[in-house]
Design a protein around this motif. Structure first.
Motif, short mmCIF file in Angstrom:
data_model
loop_
_atom_site.label_atom_id
_atom_site.label_comp_id
_atom_site.label_asym_id
_atom_site.label_seq_id
_atom_site.Cartn_x
_atom_site.Cartn_y
_atom_site.Cartn_z
N LYS A 2 0.85 -1.19 0.00
CA LYS A 2 0.00 0.00 0.00
C LYS A 2 0.88 1.24 0.00
N LEU A 3 0.54 2.18 -0.89
CA LEU A 3 1.26 3.44 -0.99
C LEU A 3 0.28 4.60 -0.91
N GLU A 4 0.69 5.63 -0.24
CA GLU A 4 -0.05 6.89 -0.26
C GLU A 4 0.52 7.69 -1.44
N ILE A 5 -0.35 8.06 -2.38
CA ILE A 5 0.08 8.81 -3.56
C ILE A 5 -0.44 10.24 -3.41
N THR A 21 -4.79 6.29 -1.62
CA THR A 21 -4.02 5.11 -1.22
C THR A 21 -4.23 4.05 -2.29
N ILE A 57 9.90 10.16 -3.19
CA ILE A 57 9.53 8.99 -2.40
C ILE A 57 9.83 9.32 -0.96
N ASP A 58 8.82 9.22 -0.12
CA ASP A 58 8.95 9.55 1.30
C ASP A 58 9.66 10.89 1.50
N LEU A 68 10.61 1.10 -5.28
CA LEU A 68 9.57 1.44 -4.32
C LEU A 68 9.61 0.59 -3.04
N ALA A 71 8.82 1.89 0.53
CA ALA A 71 8.24 3.24 0.45
C ALA A 71 6.86 3.27 1.09
N ARG A 72 6.52 4.42 1.63
CA ARG A 72 5.18 4.64 2.19
C ARG A 72 4.41 5.68 1.40
N GLU A 73 5.16 6.63 0.78
CA GLU A 73 4.51 7.75 0.11
C GLU A 73 5.24 8.09 -1.18
N VAL A 74 4.48 8.38 -2.24
CA VAL A 74 5.04 8.84 -3.50
C VAL A 74 4.28 10.11 -3.88
#
Length: 83
Positions: A2-5, A21, A57-58, A68, A71-74
């Motif tokens: 899962k990534l927060e975009i 997300t 990224i983050d 990625l 990574a948590r956020e892009v």
């Protein structure tokens, strides 16, 4: 994973969302962009020319070939200009 975009400026305007997300198997930012662009026309319009975009990224500026993993956020945004 899962990534927060996060989307900023005209990227946000084209997609119509400031953030979302996503659940993805993308290995790199480029893979993620391909996945997003294939979703709908509004995503395709936002990612039609990645040379007009920057990515972080983050909260660290990086390239589209960056991995990625972990990574948590892009975040996607146009180049910043001074003024």
């Amino acid at each position: 994973m899962k990534l927060e975009i996060l989307y900023f400026a005209w990227v946000r305007e084209r997609i119509g969302l400031p953030r979302e997300t996503v659940d993805t198997d993308a290995a790199t930012v480029s893979d993620l962009v391909r996945e997003l662009a294939a979703r709908e026309d509004r995503y395709a319009a936002a990612f039609v020319d990645v040379s007009a975009l920057r990515v972080a990224i983050d909260q660290t500026l990086t390239d589209f070939d960056a991995p990625l993993r972990g990574a948590r956020e892009v975040a996607f945004f146009p180049p910043m200009t001074g003024g």
